[in-house]
Motif scaffolding. Structure first.
Motif, PDB file in Angstrom:
ATOM      1  N   ILE A  88       0.847  -1.201   0.000  1.00  0.00           N
ATOM      2  CA  ILE A  88       0.000   0.000   0.000  1.00  0.00           C
ATOM      3  C   ILE A  88       0.879   1.246   0.000  1.00  0.00           C
ATOM      4  N   THR A  89       1.819   1.294   0.913  1.00  0.00           N
ATOM      5  CA  THR A  89       2.660   2.479   1.064  1.00  0.00           C
ATOM      6  C   THR A  89       3.456   2.770  -0.198  1.00  0.00           C
ATOM      7  N   ILE A  90       4.068   1.751  -0.760  1.00  0.00           N
ATOM      8  CA  ILE A  90       4.873   1.955  -1.968  1.00  0.00           C
ATOM      9  C   ILE A  90       3.992   2.409  -3.123  1.00  0.00           C
ATOM     10  N   ALA A  91       2.857   1.743  -3.318  1.00  0.00           N
ATOM     11  CA  ALA A  91       1.972   2.109  -4.428  1.00  0.00           C
ATOM     12  C   ALA A  91       1.440   3.539  -4.279  1.00  0.00           C
ATOM     13  N   GLU A  92       1.140   3.940  -3.065  1.00  0.00           N
ATOM     14  CA  GLU A  92       0.583   5.275  -2.858  1.00  0.00           C
ATOM     15  C   GLU A  92       1.635   6.374  -2.922  1.00  0.00           C
ATOM     16  N   MET A  93       2.875   6.051  -2.732  1.00  0.00           N
ATOM     17  CA  MET A  93       3.926   7.059  -2.780  1.00  0.00           C
ATOM     18  C   MET A  93       4.405   7.338  -4.208  1.00  0.00           C
ATOM     19  N   LEU A  94       4.104   6.450  -5.137  1.00  0.00           N
ATOM     20  CA  LEU A  94       4.564   6.625  -6.505  1.00  0.00           C
ATOM     21  C   LEU A  94       3.553   7.440  -7.314  1.00  0.00           C
ATOM     22  N   PRO A  95       3.998   8.530  -7.899  1.00  0.00           N
ATOM     23  CA  PRO A  95       3.080   9.345  -8.697  1.00  0.00           C
ATOM     24  C   PRO A  95       2.477   8.535  -9.843  1.00  0.00           C
ATOM     25  N   LEU A  96       1.255   8.820 -10.155  1.00  0.00           N
ATOM     26  CA  LEU A  96       0.460   8.197 -11.200  1.00  0.00           C
ATOM     27  C   LEU A  96       0.028   6.768 -10.854  1.00  0.00           C
ATOM     28  N   ILE A  97       0.805   6.038 -10.111  1.00  0.00           N
ATOM     29  CA  ILE A  97       0.374   4.704  -9.666  1.00  0.00           C
ATOM     30  C   ILE A  97      -0.605   4.858  -8.512  1.00  0.00           C
ATOM     31  N   ASN A  98      -0.551   5.993  -7.823  1.00  0.00           N
ATOM     32  CA  ASN A  98      -1.459   6.188  -6.689  1.00  0.00           C
ATOM     33  C   ASN A  98      -2.902   6.390  -7.130  1.00  0.00           C
ATOM     34  N   PHE A  99      -3.167   6.310  -8.434  1.00  0.00           N
ATOM     35  CA  PHE A  99      -4.558   6.294  -8.912  1.00  0.00           C
ATOM     36  C   PHE A  99      -5.237   4.976  -8.564  1.00  0.00           C
ATOM     37  N   ILE A 100      -4.438   3.931  -8.415  1.00  0.00           N
ATOM     38  CA  ILE A 100      -4.984   2.625  -8.028  1.00  0.00           C
ATOM     39  C   ILE A 100      -5.535   2.769  -6.611  1.00  0.00           C
ATOM     40  N   PRO A 101      -6.729   2.276  -6.331  1.00  0.00           N
ATOM     41  CA  PRO A 101      -7.300   2.426  -4.981  1.00  0.00           C
ATOM     42  C   PRO A 101      -6.622   1.494  -3.971  1.00  0.00           C
ATOM     43  N   SER A 102      -5.338   1.722  -3.758  1.00  0.00           N
ATOM     44  CA  SER A 102      -4.535   0.850  -2.895  1.00  0.00           C
ATOM     45  C   SER A 102      -5.024   0.826  -1.452  1.00  0.00           C
ATOM     46  N   TRP A 103      -5.419   1.977  -0.935  1.00  0.00           N
ATOM     47  CA  TRP A 103      -5.895   2.009   0.454  1.00  0.00           C
ATOM     48  C   TRP A 103      -7.136   1.148   0.615  1.00  0.00           C
ATOM     49  N   ALA A 104      -8.065   1.262  -0.313  1.00  0.00           N
ATOM     50  CA  ALA A 104      -9.303   0.493  -0.214  1.00  0.00           C
ATOM     51  C   ALA A 104      -9.029  -1.004  -0.333  1.00  0.00           C
ATOM     52  N   VAL A 105      -8.252  -1.392  -1.321  1.00  0.00           N
ATOM     53  CA  VAL A 105      -7.948  -2.811  -1.522  1.00  0.00           C
ATOM     54  C   VAL A 105      -7.140  -3.359  -0.345  1.00  0.00           C
ATOM     55  N   GLY A 106      -6.108  -2.631   0.053  1.00  0.00           N
ATOM     56  CA  GLY A 106      -5.262  -3.093   1.161  1.00  0.00           C
ATOM     57  C   GLY A 106      -6.017  -3.189   2.473  1.00  0.00           C
ATOM     58  N   THR A 107      -6.857  -2.201   2.751  1.00  0.00           N
ATOM     59  CA  THR A 107      -7.642  -2.228   3.987  1.00  0.00           C
ATOM     60  C   THR A 107      -8.609  -3.401   3.977  1.00  0.00           C
ATOM     61  N   TRP A 108      -9.239  -3.642   2.842  1.00  0.00           N
ATOM     62  CA  TRP A 108     -10.157  -4.774   2.730  1.00  0.00           C
ATOM     63  C   TRP A 108      -9.426  -6.098   2.965  1.00  0.00           C
ATOM     64  N   VAL A 109      -8.226  -6.233   2.394  1.00  0.00           N
ATOM     65  CA  VAL A 109      -7.443  -7.461   2.574  1.00  0.00           C
ATOM     66  C   VAL A 109      -7.081  -7.646   4.050  1.00  0.00           C
TER      67      VAL A 109
END
Length: 110
Positions: A76-97
């Motif tokens: 989650i952290t790596i995906a959200e820190m990278l510009p343009l990749i942070n469009f992926i809803p990483s927080w939602a998916v990661g929190t659900w997992v």
């Protein structure tokens, strides 16, 4: 008397997911701001990481106490820190997992 262990109840599931979806949405909006947007989105990632860490700790869930949870959180952290990749809803998916992992662990203990 034995009580069933349930660290994340229905209310917290919805609240955590709502916060995660809102965070993803806000980061998506921030990314569109020229020049400073990606930096603000990265700052939001750090702030969200702290808030979610505290929230999960209050619920008795460690962020990195299990290898699979550690991998999810780092992803989650790596995906959200990278510009343009942070469009992926990483927080939602990661929190659900993480929520599903915790519910599965609690079910095993009961």
């Amino acid at each position: 008397m034995d009580e069933n262990i349930r660290r994340i109840n229905g209310f917290h599931t919805w609240a955590l997911m709502g916060a995660a979806i809102f965070t993803d949405f806000l980061q998506g909006l921030l990314t569109f701001i020229p020049i400073v947007g990606p930096f603000l989105a990265s700052f939001l990632t750090i702030l969200a990481r702290i808030i979610f860490w505290i929230w999960f700790r209050l619920l008795g869930v460690g962020f990195a106490d299990k290898p699979n949870r550690f991998i999810v959180n780092m992803s989650i952290t790596i995906a959200e820190m990278l510009p343009l990749i942070n469009f992926i809803p990483s927080w939602a998916v990661g929190t659900w997992v993480i929520i599903q992992q915790v519910k599965k662990e609690d079910l095993k203990k009961n």
